[in-house]
Design a protein around this motif. Sequence first.
Motif, mmCIF file in Angstrom:
data_model
loop_
_atom_site.group_PDB
_atom_site.id
_atom_site.type_symbol
_atom_site.label_atom_id
_atom_site.label_comp_id
_atom_site.label_asym_id
_atom_site.label_seq_id
_atom_site.Cartn_x
_atom_site.Cartn_y
_atom_site.Cartn_z
ATOM 1 N N GLY A 97 -0.975 -57.065 7.308
ATOM 2 C CA GLY A 97 -2.309 -56.620 7.652
ATOM 3 C C GLY A 97 -2.372 -55.126 7.910
ATOM 4 O O GLY A 97 -3.341 -54.455 7.528
ATOM 5 N N LEU A 119 -5.077 -64.444 9.096
ATOM 6 C CA LEU A 119 -5.194 -62.989 9.003
ATOM 7 C C LEU A 119 -6.273 -62.602 8.003
ATOM 8 O O LEU A 119 -7.000 -61.623 8.189
ATOM 9 C CB LEU A 119 -3.852 -62.371 8.612
ATOM 10 C CG LEU A 119 -3.781 -60.840 8.586
ATOM 11 C CD1 LEU A 119 -4.207 -60.254 9.925
ATOM 12 C CD2 LEU A 119 -2.375 -60.373 8.226
ATOM 13 N N ASP A 122 -9.575 -62.852 9.790
ATOM 14 C CA ASP A 122 -9.764 -61.740 10.719
ATOM 15 C C ASP A 122 -10.079 -60.445 9.986
ATOM 16 O O ASP A 122 -10.988 -59.694 10.372
ATOM 17 C CB ASP A 122 -8.511 -61.556 11.574
ATOM 18 C CG ASP A 122 -8.257 -62.735 12.510
ATOM 19 O OD1 ASP A 122 -9.212 -63.497 12.763
ATOM 20 O OD2 ASP A 122 -7.105 -62.902 12.953
#
Length: 364
Positions: free
Chosen positions: A137, A168, A171
């Motif tokens: 990320g 992830l 998000d």
Amino acid sequence: MARVQINNIKKSYGEVVALQDISLDIPSGSFFTLLGSSGCGKTTLLRTIAGFHQQDQGSLLVDGEPLEHVPVHKRNIGMVFQDYAIFPHLSVGKNIAFGLKQHRVPKQEAAERVNDILKLVQLESLQDRMPHELSGGQQQRVGLARALVTNPKVLLMDEPLSNLDAQLRIDLRRELRSLQRTLGITTIYVTHDQEEALEMSDYVCVMHNGVIQQSDTPWAIYHQPANQFVASFVGSNNFLPLDLSAEHVAFCGVVTDIPSNSLASVTSKGAVVSVRPERVQLDLVDTPQQPSTTQIRFPATVQYHSFAGRELRLTVQALDGTSLQIIIEPKEEYVRLSENDTVWVVVDKNDLSFFHADEAGQRL
């Protein structure tokens, strides 16, 4: 912010046609997603906009300026790649500053812009880290920061989250959308993930075999699909055969008050109807009830059911042998259902979509 206009673009690789007469008008400041499976032409179109590919025909304009003969480094377009494409031998700060150095931005100004973009993508404490010391990320944020630091008119993103784990991805797509709104930058995003496209976008363009199937808002793409391909590719759907032989339309063994000639007159090849699984309702009452004027109600047998926490998925079979997929809230009485149990299926006529029963499958 910049308006992007794509006019009648065609692109072939030998005998393979990658893009067939593509025309789009992408509003300034919008988040525009190209959605489709592998090989549909979405990445080819993105790389053509960037300048990595030259179209065989058609024109491309950004803010009214044609880009056909403008080289990649002069198009003022930022690009975020699927594999991040960050330099492994350079620190986070130097990776981000690379484009500014290529544009010969003065050192003091470059340092300030790097610091500003690091704060924006929440990497200010990692400026001196090397790429191998970062998570997936964080590496993706570096790639995004490097694309944004040069203040491009348009940002292109080629499946930037596909290499990340599921949580992830969720998000980061929220972060990306929030960042895009903050900056107001026109963004063209490529993905094969339907949920990602619907959640993030102002507009979605569904592509298949190098052809635009539908370009519209996420709501329209999902609830008003232009053809059977869009209806089947974006989300789940039940496609049910229609019996047009009688005076009124019949499906799942039930006659509706839709006159058959209203559909038969449109297409000589017949028609099919679709309904989303989450729009189908269940009724466990043993005695049939009179449906409302907008409802169709018929008995069915449970073939399969699966409890998945927030939802219950069922497959049921109508008396005429037609199978339907259903997604409902997992109430206890539904979870207790077993195979071969009889239930009553309720469908609202307003949730039905009708399509030509031919290869094009256009909406009726």
